[in-house]
Design an enzyme around this catalytic site. Structure first.
Site, PDB file in Angstrom:
ATOM      1  N   CYS A  11       0.139  -1.839   0.121  1.00  0.00           N
ATOM      2  CA  CYS A  11       0.097  -0.294  -0.430  1.00  0.00           C
ATOM      3  C   CYS A  11       1.024   1.185   0.408  1.00  0.00           C
ATOM      4  O   CYS A  11       0.325   2.073  -0.181  1.00  0.00           O
ATOM      5  CB  CYS A  11      -0.755  -0.092   1.248  1.00  0.00           C
ATOM      6  SG  CYS A  11      -1.823  -1.297   1.373  1.00  0.00           S
ATOM      7  N   THR A  24     -11.358 -24.338   2.139  1.00  0.00           N
ATOM      8  CA  THR A  24     -11.607 -24.589   0.345  1.00  0.00           C
ATOM      9  C   THR A  24     -12.316 -26.001   0.179  1.00  0.00           C
ATOM     10  O   THR A  24     -12.824 -26.723   2.248  1.00  0.00           O
ATOM     11  CB  THR A  24      -9.909 -24.619   0.269  1.00  0.00           C
ATOM     12  OG1 THR A  24      -9.680 -26.107   0.240  1.00  0.00           O
ATOM     13  CG2 THR A  24      -9.138 -23.622  -0.040  1.00  0.00           C
ATOM     14  N   TYR A  53      -7.068 -24.679   3.277  1.00  0.00           N
ATOM     15  CA  TYR A  53      -6.772 -23.614   3.524  1.00  0.00           C
ATOM     16  C   TYR A  53      -6.602 -21.470   2.481  1.00  0.00           C
ATOM     17  O   TYR A  53      -5.731 -22.049   1.695  1.00  0.00           O
ATOM     18  CB  TYR A  53      -6.721 -22.345   4.842  1.00  0.00           C
ATOM     19  CG  TYR A  53      -7.326 -23.490   5.991  1.00  0.00           C
ATOM     20  CD1 TYR A  53      -6.513 -24.682   5.934  1.00  0.00           C
ATOM     21  CD2 TYR A  53      -8.170 -23.004   6.643  1.00  0.00           C
ATOM     22  CE1 TYR A  53      -7.355 -25.573   7.051  1.00  0.00           C
ATOM     23  CE2 TYR A  53      -8.593 -23.865   7.551  1.00  0.00           C
ATOM     24  CZ  TYR A  53      -8.587 -24.659   7.630  1.00  0.00           C
ATOM     25  OH  TYR A  53      -9.179 -26.034   9.013  1.00  0.00           O
ATOM     26  N   GLY A 113      -7.034 -14.017   1.407  1.00  0.00           N
ATOM     27  CA  GLY A 113      -6.654 -12.441   0.565  1.00  0.00           C
ATOM     28  C   GLY A 113      -7.179 -12.402  -0.713  1.00  0.00           C
ATOM     29  O   GLY A 113      -8.624 -12.766  -1.069  1.00  0.00           O
ATOM     30  N   ASP A 114      -6.246 -11.655  -2.115  1.00  0.00           N
ATOM     31  CA  ASP A 114      -6.987 -10.782  -2.939  1.00  0.00           C
ATOM     32  C   ASP A 114      -7.113 -12.485  -3.357  1.00  0.00           C
ATOM     33  O   ASP A 114      -8.568 -11.945  -4.636  1.00  0.00           O
ATOM     34  CB  ASP A 114      -6.207 -10.533  -3.683  1.00  0.00           C
ATOM     35  CG  ASP A 114      -5.641  -9.237  -2.761  1.00  0.00           C
ATOM     36  OD1 ASP A 114      -6.270  -8.853  -2.285  1.00  0.00           O
ATOM     37  OD2 ASP A 114      -4.530  -8.186  -3.242  1.00  0.00           O
ATOM     38  N   TYR A 174     -16.405  13.995  21.063  1.00  0.00           N
ATOM     39  CA  TYR A 174     -16.642  15.306  20.878  1.00  0.00           C
ATOM     40  C   TYR A 174     -15.585  16.385  21.496  1.00  0.00           C
ATOM     41  O   TYR A 174     -15.574  16.812  23.146  1.00  0.00           O
ATOM     42  CB  TYR A 174     -18.144  16.270  20.927  1.00  0.00           C
ATOM     43  CG  TYR A 174     -18.119  17.938  20.788  1.00  0.00           C
ATOM     44  CD1 TYR A 174     -17.337  18.509  19.262  1.00  0.00           C
ATOM     45  CD2 TYR A 174     -18.021  18.675  21.981  1.00  0.00           C
ATOM     46  CE1 TYR A 174     -17.997  20.023  20.113  1.00  0.00           C
ATOM     47  CE2 TYR A 174     -18.759  19.754  21.850  1.00  0.00           C
ATOM     48  CZ  TYR A 174     -18.216  20.397  20.667  1.00  0.00           C
ATOM     49  OH  TYR A 174     -17.753  22.106  20.744  1.00  0.00           O
ATOM     50  N   LYS A 219     -23.588  17.742  17.957  1.00  0.00           N
ATOM     51  CA  LYS A 219     -24.141  17.026  16.848  1.00  0.00           C
ATOM     52  C   LYS A 219     -22.899  16.551  15.898  1.00  0.00           C
ATOM     53  O   LYS A 219     -23.043  17.288  14.999  1.00  0.00           O
ATOM     54  CB  LYS A 219     -25.344  17.589  16.268  1.00  0.00           C
ATOM     55  CG  LYS A 219     -26.162  17.897  17.335  1.00  0.00           C
ATOM     56  CD  LYS A 219     -27.345  18.748  17.095  1.00  0.00           C
ATOM     57  CE  LYS A 219     -28.453  19.605  17.787  1.00  0.00           C
ATOM     58  NZ  LYS A 219     -29.194  20.362  17.249  1.00  0.00           N
TER      59      LYS A 219
HETATM   60  P1  FAD Z   1       0.161 -10.033  -1.004  1.00  0.00           P
HETATM   61  O1  FAD Z   1       0.246  -9.661  -0.267  1.00  0.00           O
HETATM   62  O2  FAD Z   1      -0.484 -10.103  -3.210  1.00  0.00           O
HETATM   63  O3  FAD Z   1       1.011 -11.210  -1.676  1.00  0.00           O
HETATM   64  C1  FAD Z   1       0.701 -12.224  -2.119  1.00  0.00           C
HETATM   65  C2  FAD Z   1       2.148 -13.256  -2.828  1.00  0.00           C
HETATM   66  O4  FAD Z   1       1.750 -13.900  -2.990  1.00  0.00           O
HETATM   67  C3  FAD Z   1       2.530 -12.316  -3.574  1.00  0.00           C
HETATM   68  O5  FAD Z   1       3.900 -11.711  -3.639  1.00  0.00           O
HETATM   69  C4  FAD Z   1       2.908 -13.699  -4.736  1.00  0.00           C
HETATM   70  O6  FAD Z   1       4.560 -13.147  -5.314  1.00  0.00           O
HETATM   71  C5  FAD Z   1       3.724 -14.469  -3.768  1.00  0.00           C
HETATM   72  N1  FAD Z   1       3.185 -16.059  -4.911  1.00  0.00           N
HETATM   73  C6  FAD Z   1       1.448 -15.798  -4.961  1.00  0.00           C
HETATM   74  N2  FAD Z   1       2.012 -16.994  -6.253  1.00  0.00           N
HETATM   75  C7  FAD Z   1       3.278 -17.826  -5.364  1.00  0.00           C
HETATM   76  C8  FAD Z   1       3.821 -19.434  -5.471  1.00  0.00           C
HETATM   77  N3  FAD Z   1       2.736 -19.949  -6.600  1.00  0.00           N
HETATM   78  N4  FAD Z   1       4.340 -19.554  -5.192  1.00  0.00           N
HETATM   79  C9  FAD Z   1       5.240 -18.880  -3.988  1.00  0.00           C
HETATM   80  N5  FAD Z   1       4.657 -17.398  -3.569  1.00  0.00           N
HETATM   81  C10 FAD Z   1       3.369 -17.206  -4.653  1.00  0.00           C
HETATM   82  N6  FAD Z   1      -4.886  -2.572   0.671  1.00  0.00           N
HETATM   83  C11 FAD Z   1      -5.680  -1.516   0.988  1.00  0.00           C
HETATM   84  O7  FAD Z   1      -6.830  -2.538   1.466  1.00  0.00           O
HETATM   85  N7  FAD Z   1      -5.202  -0.283   1.011  1.00  0.00           N
HETATM   86  C12 FAD Z   1      -4.439   0.199   0.611  1.00  0.00           C
HETATM   87  O8  FAD Z   1      -3.964   1.019   0.556  1.00  0.00           O
HETATM   88  C13 FAD Z   1      -4.107  -0.167  -0.721  1.00  0.00           C
HETATM   89  N8  FAD Z   1      -2.948   0.150  -1.244  1.00  0.00           N
HETATM   90  C14 FAD Z   1      -2.400  -0.946  -2.342  1.00  0.00           C
HETATM   91  C15 FAD Z   1      -1.436  -0.427  -2.812  1.00  0.00           C
HETATM   92  C16 FAD Z   1      -0.837  -0.792  -3.853  1.00  0.00           C
HETATM   93  C17 FAD Z   1       0.033  -0.493  -5.416  1.00  0.00           C
HETATM   94  C18 FAD Z   1      -0.818  -1.955  -4.345  1.00  0.00           C
HETATM   95  C19 FAD Z   1      -0.565  -3.451  -5.079  1.00  0.00           C
HETATM   96  C20 FAD Z   1      -2.020  -3.081  -3.561  1.00  0.00           C
HETATM   97  C21 FAD Z   1      -2.428  -2.005  -2.459  1.00  0.00           C
HETATM   98  N9  FAD Z   1      -3.874  -2.349  -1.452  1.00  0.00           N
HETATM   99  C22 FAD Z   1      -4.303  -1.900  -0.450  1.00  0.00           C
HETATM  100  C23 FAD Z   1      -4.609  -4.334  -2.265  1.00  0.00           C
HETATM  101  C24 FAD Z   1      -3.518  -4.627  -0.472  1.00  0.00           C
HETATM  102  O9  FAD Z   1      -2.617  -5.285  -0.862  1.00  0.00           O
HETATM  103  C25 FAD Z   1      -3.849  -6.211  -1.177  1.00  0.00           C
HETATM  104  O10 FAD Z   1      -5.104  -6.798  -0.937  1.00  0.00           O
HETATM  105  C26 FAD Z   1      -3.193  -7.427  -0.542  1.00  0.00           C
HETATM  106  O11 FAD Z   1      -1.347  -7.042  -0.171  1.00  0.00           O
HETATM  107  C27 FAD Z   1      -3.504  -8.682  -0.329  1.00  0.00           C
HETATM  108  O12 FAD Z   1      -3.024  -9.767   0.735  1.00  0.00           O
HETATM  109  P2  FAD Z   1      -2.896 -11.488  -0.247  1.00  0.00           P
HETATM  110  O13 FAD Z   1      -1.885 -11.764   1.019  1.00  0.00           O
HETATM  111  O14 FAD Z   1      -3.905 -11.994  -0.833  1.00  0.00           O
HETATM  112  O15 FAD Z   1      -1.699 -10.794  -0.984  1.00  0.00           O
END
Ligand code: FAD
Length: 547
Positions: A42, A272, A278, A281-282, A425, A433
């Site tokens: 972020c 899952t 399990y 995240g994204d 406040y 308010k």
């Molecule tokens: P990630 O944090 O992306 O981590 C996943 C990791 O898994 C990656 O590093 C990847 O390399 C690794 N990976 C993938 N596949 C494999 C594999 N097969 N083997 C080994 N490793 C693997 N969210 C907010 O809430 N507020 C914000 O202000 C915000 N700003 C952001 C700004 C930017 C520029 C970006 C890119 C994202 C932002 N986000 C923000 C979103 C937030 O960063 C993500 O929602 C969060 O990081 C998701 O977490 P995660 O663990 O699912 O994935």
């Protein structure tokens, strides 16, 4: 117990450290494809702009530190290539040596995140065109900027896109943002984005809406971005921020259940369709708190909490994930936009009945220096007043109000609860308010029938001949400076003496600047027997719709 975790950033690192806190005996191995773990995704845009000057600050922790403190076996530059669910093994590729090996697991957590979308646009691979996900991406973009970029194009006006725009402008780069939709910040309702759009334009950003990049070419001066409209934009840097797609390949290949939008399907316990695997995240599909429907919400807060919950459940604590309500915030120069729960357009799409109020309070007492107006929109059920969503845009204090409303939505509160909320406040922080109370008063008044309201949008959609009698109750000076076409001006202080000028039997829509005097006028006219309503949010809301 042997626990393997794929992905070592938000969800993965959170799961790994929580797992260690729950079990000293477990062997925990984290595989991360990139060079870094637990970095601050972020914060990346702010390193480009220079606000974060020290790159090391983006590294929240290191593999060494995770080993020292948590005895985690963290393997960076290690890509997990396949899962054998029957043999309970994964295949790992060491990206430095190219060596492949297997690792067994008792439990596996997938936290692979989401990858930036890269549509098949011709020329997308040309040098100077980037996406932003990790530190290597940010290094490449920053290097390019440091070499001297004069013009940049950001494709996509979402959260990351606008953060990039701000930081490129901060570096003195003439920046254009291209957005396919007819508004910036697509998750928000369009009118709520007007103040942010104005800010971008005031900062010299060229914002092209309803436009898309159709191709990239190279010429002597750098890149040329060809747009759908036929326009061409010269640039030495292009960054794509048009969204992300879940990294689901491992899960798909392993035959795990996947949702229609590509998210790995999990239950409330982050499990899952395979009980030993399990996912967090994204990469996963979550349940939307308001609609109850599956959705994808790529945000850091949910990813961190899900990581923690997955570990809890693996180690015998039954913890349910409550769903995601999409609480999000973005800063664009000195302005802030934040939202939680459903937007108006999302509710319309769901076919859900709702009412809304829009108010324009100051973040703290108006008499205390530094008061800034914000716009706060609250959506709620017509029958019960149950909160469904909220958006706010302004400066200071926007974050606090959206956070309060996020909690209220999670607690299934109603607009009547907002009336009663006791919030901190003192004049430099809020008002006796608070804006939250004010939103509650207006919304509850509407539901009780004390405060009939008309939406400006509904008025604007009605043919002029069929519109209500538009009564502007502001001062003559305010009226002269701009008004809703077709309206008549009777200042609220003169209203009681001039009732005879108003039409009997025709609906009247009263408005003022932000809704407060309109409310008083509505109360006066209701008691005098007129069919009257207040135009919600007044002239200011009208301007947000009309620009
Ligand atoms: P990630 O944090 O992306 O981590 C996943 C990791 O898994 C990656 O590093 C990847 O390399 C690794 N990976 C993938 N596949 C494999 C594999 N097969 N083997 C080994 N490793 C693997 N969210 C907010 O809430 N507020 C914000 O202000 C915000 N700003 C952001 C700004 C930017 C520029 C970006 C890119 C994202 C932002 N986000 C923000 C979103 C937030 O960063 C993500 O929602 C969060 O990081 C998701 O977490 P995660 O663990 O699912 O994935």
């Amino acid at each position: 117990m042997k626990l393997l975790i794929v992905g070592g950033v938000a969800g993965g690192a959170s799961a790994a450290t929580r797992a260690r806190r729950l079990s000293e005996e477990t062997e925990i191995v984290v595989f991360e494809r990139g060079s870094d773990v637990s970095f601050a995704n972020c914060g990346l845009p702010y390193y480009i702009g220079g606000e974060i000057a020290d790159r090391n600050k983006l590294l929240i922790t290191t593999p060494q530190r995770l080993h020292e403190r948590f005895r985690l076996d963290v393997r960076t530059r290690s890509s997990v290539e396949a899962i054998d669910r029957v043999g309970k093994t994964i295949r790992v590729r060491d990206l430095v040596t190219g060596r492949e090996y297997q690792e067994t697991y008792d439990k596996l957590i997938l936290a692979p995140g989401a990858a930036p979308l890269k549509p098949p646009i011709p020329g997308l691979d040309l040098p100077g065109i980037f996406t932003l996900r990790n530190l290597q991406d940010v290094d490449r973009i920053k290097d390019r900027v440091d070499q001297g970029v004069k013009q940049a194009v950001v494709v996509g006006a979402g959260f990351i896109g606008l953060e990039l725009v701000e930081n490129l402008v901060r570096r003195g780069i003439a920046t254009t943002v291209v957005e396919l939709q007819d508004q910036i910040l697509p998750p928000f309702d369009k009118e709520m984005t007007t103040p942010i759009l104005e800010t971008l334009v005031n900062k010299g950003v060229v914002v092209l809406l309803g436009e898309s990049a159709e191709g990239f070419e190279q010429d002597a001066a750098g890149l040329v971005v060809r747009l759908k409209s036929g326009q061409s934009l010269p640039a030495q840097l292009v960054v794509l921020g048009i969204g992300v797609r879940p990294e689901n390949k491992l899960a798909v290949d392993a035959g795990l259940e996947i949702g229609p939008r590509g998210g790995i399907r999990v239950d409330d316990f982050m499990q899952t369709s395979d009980p030993d695997i399990y996912a967090v995240g994204d990469a996963i599909e979550v349940t939307d708190v308001v609609s109850g429907q599956p959705t994808q919400v790529p945000l850091a807060g949910p990813a961190n909490r899900q990581g923690r919950i997955a570990a809890d459940n693996i180690f015998g604590r039954s913890v349910k994930y409550r769903g995601t309500q999409g609480t999000a915030i973005v800063g664009v120069f000195h302005r802030t936009a934040a939202m939680t729960g459903a937007s108006e357009k999302a509710l319309r799409k769901m076919g859900r009945l709702f009412r809304k109020v829009t108010i324009h309070p100051a973040q703290h007492a108006g008499y205390y220096p530094g008061a800034e107006q914000m716009t706060l929109k609250v959506l709620f059920e017509p029958e019960t007043g149950k909160l469904l969503g909220a958006q706010a845009v302004g400066g200071a204090g926007v974050d606090k109000r959206i956070d309060v409303l996020a909690v209220a939505i999670q607690a299934e509160m109603t607009v009547f609860d907002l009336e009663e909320m006791e919030l901190a406040y003192a004049p430099q922080y809020g008002s006796a308010k608070d804006p939250i109370n004010m939103a509650g008063f207006v919304a509850a008044g509407l539901l009780r029938g004390d405060h009939p309201q008309t939406d400006i949008e509904a008025i604007l959609k009605t043919p002029e001949a069929d519109r209500p009698y538009l009564l502007d109750v502001r001062t003559a000076q305010e009226f002269a400076a701009g008004n809703i076409p077709g309206s008549v001006n009777i200042p609220v202080d003169e209203l009681r003496a001039r009732l005879s000028e108003l039409p009997q039997g025709r609906p009247i829509a009263a408005y003022c600047q932000v809704g407060q005097r309109g409310y008083l006028a509505t109360r006066i006219l209701l008691q005098a027997g007129f069919a009257v309503s207040n135009v919600g949010g007044g002239y200011r809301t009208y301007k947000m719709f009309c620009g």
